[in-house]
Scaffold this motif. Structure first.
Motif, PDB file in Angstrom:
ATOM      1  N   THR A  76       0.747  -1.219   0.007  1.00 23.56           N
ATOM      2  CA  THR A  76      -0.066  -0.135   0.242  1.00 23.56           C
ATOM      3  C   THR A  76       0.744   1.379  -0.034  1.00 23.56           C
ATOM      4  O   THR A  76       0.297   2.240  -0.416  1.00 23.56           O
ATOM      5  CB  THR A  76      -1.039   0.054   1.359  1.00 23.56           C
ATOM      6  OG1 THR A  76      -1.308  -1.291   1.432  1.00 23.56           O
ATOM      7  CG2 THR A  76      -2.029   0.871   1.006  1.00 23.56           C
ATOM      8  N   PHE A 227      -0.796  -4.688   3.209  1.00 22.46           N
ATOM      9  CA  PHE A 227      -2.002  -3.646   3.102  1.00 22.46           C
ATOM     10  C   PHE A 227      -1.759  -2.422   4.286  1.00 22.46           C
ATOM     11  O   PHE A 227      -2.577  -1.731   4.270  1.00 22.46           O
ATOM     12  CB  PHE A 227      -3.327  -4.344   3.592  1.00 22.46           C
ATOM     13  CG  PHE A 227      -3.985  -5.314   2.362  1.00 22.46           C
ATOM     14  CD1 PHE A 227      -3.333  -5.386   1.118  1.00 22.46           C
ATOM     15  CD2 PHE A 227      -4.413  -6.418   2.752  1.00 22.46           C
ATOM     16  CE1 PHE A 227      -3.891  -6.187   0.334  1.00 22.46           C
ATOM     17  CE2 PHE A 227      -4.733  -7.317   1.707  1.00 22.46           C
ATOM     18  CZ  PHE A 227      -4.488  -7.176   0.450  1.00 22.46           C
ATOM     19  N   PRO A 229       0.097   0.332   5.635  1.00 21.49           N
ATOM     20  CA  PRO A 229       1.082   1.560   5.333  1.00 21.49           C
ATOM     21  C   PRO A 229       2.233   1.349   6.557  1.00 21.49           C
ATOM     22  O   PRO A 229       2.111   1.248   7.526  1.00 21.49           O
ATOM     23  CB  PRO A 229       0.473   2.722   5.228  1.00 21.49           C
ATOM     24  CG  PRO A 229      -1.221   2.498   5.815  1.00 21.49           C
ATOM     25  CD  PRO A 229      -1.241   1.026   6.285  1.00 21.49           C
TER      26      PRO A 229
ATOM     27  N   PRO B  46      -2.274   3.055  10.889  1.00 23.51           N
ATOM     28  CA  PRO B  46      -2.126   2.043   9.634  1.00 23.51           C
ATOM     29  C   PRO B  46      -3.061   0.972   9.791  1.00 23.51           C
ATOM     30  O   PRO B  46      -3.338   0.253   8.879  1.00 23.51           O
ATOM     31  CB  PRO B  46      -0.646   1.828  10.061  1.00 23.51           C
ATOM     32  CG  PRO B  46      -0.291   1.934  11.310  1.00 23.51           C
ATOM     33  CD  PRO B  46      -0.898   3.065  11.622  1.00 23.51           C
ATOM     34  N   TYR B  49      -6.144   1.327   8.000  1.00 21.25           N
ATOM     35  CA  TYR B  49      -5.937   1.228   6.563  1.00 21.25           C
ATOM     36  C   TYR B  49      -5.984  -0.060   5.986  1.00 21.25           C
ATOM     37  O   TYR B  49      -6.145  -0.449   4.920  1.00 21.25           O
ATOM     38  CB  TYR B  49      -4.648   2.013   6.180  1.00 21.25           C
ATOM     39  CG  TYR B  49      -4.811   3.418   5.702  1.00 21.25           C
ATOM     40  CD1 TYR B  49      -5.940   4.216   6.517  1.00 21.25           C
ATOM     41  CD2 TYR B  49      -4.101   4.279   5.026  1.00 21.25           C
ATOM     42  CE1 TYR B  49      -6.216   5.437   6.202  1.00 21.25           C
ATOM     43  CE2 TYR B  49      -4.276   5.656   4.837  1.00 21.25           C
ATOM     44  CZ  TYR B  49      -5.249   6.257   5.389  1.00 21.25           C
ATOM     45  OH  TYR B  49      -5.494   7.601   5.178  1.00 21.25           O
ATOM     46  N   ALA B  50      -5.373  -1.211   6.822  1.00 16.53           N
ATOM     47  CA  ALA B  50      -5.568  -2.470   6.582  1.00 16.53           C
ATOM     48  C   ALA B  50      -6.716  -3.353   6.615  1.00 16.53           C
ATOM     49  O   ALA B  50      -6.968  -4.270   6.091  1.00 16.53           O
ATOM     50  CB  ALA B  50      -4.430  -3.114   7.338  1.00 16.53           C
ATOM     51  N   GLY B  61      -6.941   1.498   2.994  1.00 14.72           N
ATOM     52  CA  GLY B  61      -5.905   2.360   2.692  1.00 14.72           C
ATOM     53  C   GLY B  61      -6.040   2.487   0.881  1.00 14.72           C
ATOM     54  O   GLY B  61      -5.579   3.550   0.473  1.00 14.72           O
TER      55      GLY B  61
END
Lengths: 519, 98
Positions: A76, A227, A229, B46, B49-50, B61
């Motif tokens: 990502t 996935f 970041p 984070p 986003y996953a 994300g």
């Protein structure tokens, strides 16, 4: 990597492209006489053609090969790049397109020199053009050399000579007209090639994105972690620096800015950048999917990716490997040839902008102070093209082992820190003065060079010190801020006679930049 | 024919300038702001986003990234249309382009 000898499809497509591009050059040469025809194809390119050429300028090997590799490694995180590219083009459209086209004639220096001291600003612009164009040119040519060496079994030096000679021939004989049509041809080829690759990848998963993503998460060593970041960038300063590098850097690239002047007026300029955003946005979205497709398809195939995650031939080879894995030898040859055509078209555009910076901005306008005939200016530009082309060939042989990504990042940082602040402030800030613009441009350049040297990429990786003095990979946040602060502070403190002229011409400039007519 | 300085003072010109600036900076700042926000939020949370985007196997994300690319395209098309209409409707511009 090619045991069965050079790939026949790649050879055929590639020789076909060279033949076509030389034919275009021959056709364009007959129409390229005056300086205006040489630099901007006489302003006769249509919005759609120019949109394709602009997109082509930016869909370089760095984006097609580099970003797919980045998505493959960083998951990502690669998205931060692809989104940044698209956003930066939309920003160029909103902020720059009308005013740049209305004020300029051949190069972005025409715009910054409109109300500021012409000779001083053109010298700065020529420096800004060369310091961006040379590293960019070398980065692309080194990439091309390694690619050709791997694909066609041609020695690196010969490959660099072929690329260098062809780009010089396009520009010397065909000027902007040939450069534009070579770029348009390549953009169409690359869009078709990229789309075909995406369709072939999706076909592997029954055209289901769901299946593609599930498979990618299943096989990747980080699992679902791809996935998440933060793998490549884990601090806000790097993220903002990266964002600024894209947004300001792209808007400061001389070969991109030069394309504003190849269309008849501001309306067409706007339209062409609008087309460019659509094409680039589509391509960037495709690249991310291709990158994840590469994770899903290539992981576990020993001939491409070793168990430890090492990619045969380096990260730039991801899309090339993928094309072979999903499309066989013929498709692989096609994509390889398209990748090479991409580099060839991009270097021609950069070379033309560099030659215009030297011949038009520096020689014709500073050394000769505009007292030069059209024919002389064109012949000076042709010689400048040959000299810069030859220099780029020699430097590419010399810098063979340089990190291509680092070199392009430095070029983008210089564009963001030297060219962008001057253009932005001359267009939108009435108090900008000559002294301020020069001080800001010089300080931006110095800060980029110092910070890059002290950063991990040079200080640790090249010079071999234990720890970097400047801990971030991208200097842009600091260098762009410095350039802006210095420009503004020096301008505000400037009470010289010249400063009065600089400021008093602002209303005139605004009227011209909004209405597009000289009054 | 009037010179640049008097046209600059003209209220009709100033009104047009204002309209265009609002469009220019409104579009630029919202898009770049959204992009920087996208990057920073990704760093702060984070894990969010996953997570899956509405039950698909595409993560949030990535979905947001595609939405930003899509917004850039839509806003660009809009910008070109709005400015073109603005210029065509504005007789101040058309008059001075004669």
């Amino acid at each position: 990597m090619n045991e069965s000898g050079p790939n026949v499809t790649a050879m055929v497509v590639f020789i076909g492209f060279i033949t076509l591009s030389l034919f275009i050059t021959w056709w364009a040469a007959k129409k390229t006489r005056s300086a205006g025809e040489f630099y901007t194809a006489g302003g006769k390119i249509t919005g759609f053609q120019n949109g394709l050429a602009l997109a082509g300028d930016f869909m370089s090997a760095a984006t097609f090969l580099g970003l797919t590799g980045l998505a493959f490694i960083g998951g990502t995180d690669g998205m931060l790049f692809t989104v940044g590219v698209t956003v930066s083009w939309a920003f160029i459209l909103f902020a720059f397109s009308d005013r740049m086209r209305n004020l300029g004639q051949f190069t972005f220096a025409d715009v910054v020199a409109y109300r500021l001291h012409p000779e001083k600003l053109r010298t700065l612009a020529a420096v800004g053009t060369l310091t961006v164009a040379l590293p960019y040119l070398i980065a692309q040519m080194v990439g091309a050399g390694s690619l050709v060496e791997a694909l066609f079994d041609i020695p690196y030096i010969a490959a660099v000579m072929i690329v260098g000679t062809l780009m010089t021939v396009y520009v010397v004989f065909g000027g902007m007209l040939a450069t534009t049509w070579v770029q348009v041809t390549k953009a169409v080829l690359l869009l078709c090639g990229g789309t075909a690759l995406l369709v072939l990848v999706l076909a592997q998963f029954g055209y289901s994105l769901d299946a593609l993503f599930s498979r990618a998460a299943e096989v990747h060593s980080k699992g679902e972690g791809i996935f998440r970041p933060g793998g490549l960038y884990n601090d806000p300063i790097s993220v903002v620096s990266l964002a600024l590098a894209f947004v300001c850097g792209t808007a400061g690239l001389p070969h991109v800015l030069m394309r504003f002047f190849t269309v008849p007026d501001a309306t067409e300029a706007r339209r062409s950048i609008g087309y460019a955003v659509v094409i680039i946005g589509y391509f960037q979205a495709a690249i991310i999917l291709i990158g994840f497709g590469a994770i899903a398809v290539l992981t576990g195939q020993e001939e491409y990716v070793s168990e430890s995650g090492h990619i045969a031939g380096g990260a730039n080879m991801v899309s090339i490997h993928l094309s072979r894995a999903v499309g066989g030898e013929v498709f692989f040859g096609l994509i390889a040839a398209v990748a090479f055509a991409t580099i060839l078209a991009v270097v021609a555009g950069i070379l033309l902008s560099a030659a215009a910076g030297v011949a038009h901005d520096f020689y014709a306008r500073v050394v000769r102070k505009g007292d030069i005939s059209d024919q002389d200016e064109v012949s000076v530009t042709r010689w400048a093209t040959i000299v810069i082309g030859a220099t780029a060939i020699v430097l590419s042989v010399f810098f063979r082992d340089v990190n291509v990504g680092v070199l392009s990042a430095i070029a983008l940082a210089i564009a963001a820190s030297v060219n962008f602040p001057a253009i932005f402030l001359v267009l939108f800030w009435k108090d900008l003065t000559t002294r301020g613009a020069i001080a800001g441009g010089v300080s931006g350049l110095v800060v980029v060079l110092v910070l890059v040297t002290l950063s991990p990429t040079i200080w640790v990786d090249v010079l071999g010190y234990e720890e970097a003095i400047f801990p971030y990979a991208y200097p842009t946040l600091f260098s762009v801020t410095t350039a802006f602060v210095v420009t503004i502070a020096v301008s505000l403190m400037d009470h010289s006679e010249r400063a009065k002229i600089d400021r008093s011409a602002y209303p005139q400039q605004i009227v011209r930049s909004e209405l597009g007519v000289d009054l | 024919m009037r010179d640049g300085a008097t046209i600059f003072e003209d209220p009709a010109f100033q009104a047009m300038l204002k309209k265009r600036s609002r469009l220019r900076w409104g579009f630029s700042i919202s898009l770049i702001g959204a992009y920087i926000g996208y990057g920073i939020i990704g760093l702060q949370i984070p894990d969010a986003y996953a997570t899956s985007f509405f039950g698909s196997s595409m993560p949030w994300g990535m979905a947001l990234g595609f939405i930003l690319i899509g917004s850039s395209i839509v806003m660009s098309v809009l910008y070109v249309r709005i400015i073109n209409r603005l210029e065509a409707d504005n007789d101040f511009v058309t008059r001075h382009r004669e």
